[in-house]
Design a protein around this motif. Structure first.
Motif: not given
Length: 164
Positions: A42-53, A69-76
């Motif tokens: 899950g963390d790897l998947s969230k990291h991939i998606v957050e990198l897009i932005v 300024e950084y906040k980790a992506l929240e997704a469930k």
């Protein structure tokens, strides 16, 4: 070809590949890790998606400070991630279309407090810290999925799971 057009073409192709592999991630296995030192699925998947932005951050800011300024992506769920890919794509397209060639040459820095982790022209930061970073982790994700015996979609042509 302009820098903007180059990044827009790459974005369109690569987001399709990212969507395909993220769609394969089973939400019920988000905590799975191939090794104790590895990120969870899950963390790897969230990291991939957050990198897009991050492209938006690079184009609109002079730096990003992890401490302030950084906040980790929240997704469930995987569905959350797929929706975020769509939302981030729209934001990144707007950000790319607003850049001039001169702005791409301005420096951008990634910081941790007062420490500068890396500083380079925005064009290099987008290539190195966003695009290449996503491709690296997408490859990592394909190994995770293979270890879980989940079929892997082809990214640049058919995968072994696509062969008939």
């Amino acid at each position: 070809m302009s820098i903007n057009k180059s990044f827009l073409l790459e974005l369109q192709h690569e987001l399709n590949s990212t969507r395909k592999i993220i769609a394969c991630v089973p939400t019920d296995q988000w905590d799975w890790k191939p090794h104790a030192k590895s990120m969870s699925l899950g963390d790897l998947s969230k990291h991939i998606v957050e990198l897009i932005v991050w492209t938006e951050w690079i184009t609109k800011q002079k730096s990003l400070n992890f401490h302030t300024e950084y906040k980790a992506l929240e997704a469930k769920t995987t569905e959350d991630l797929l929706a975020l890919i769509d939302a981030f794509e729209k934001r990144v397209v707007v950000a790319l279309e607003g850049m001039t060639e001169e702005q791409w040459m301005e420096n951008w820095a990634l910081k941790a407090g007062e420490h500068t982790i890396v500083e380079m022209p925005k064009v290099g930061a987008n290539r190195f810290l966003v695009n290449n970073h996503i491709y690296h982790h997408r490859g990592q994700l394909s190994v995770y999925l293979r270890l879980l015996d989940i079929p892997i979609p082809g990214m640049y042509g058919p995968s072994a799971d696509d062969a008939k």
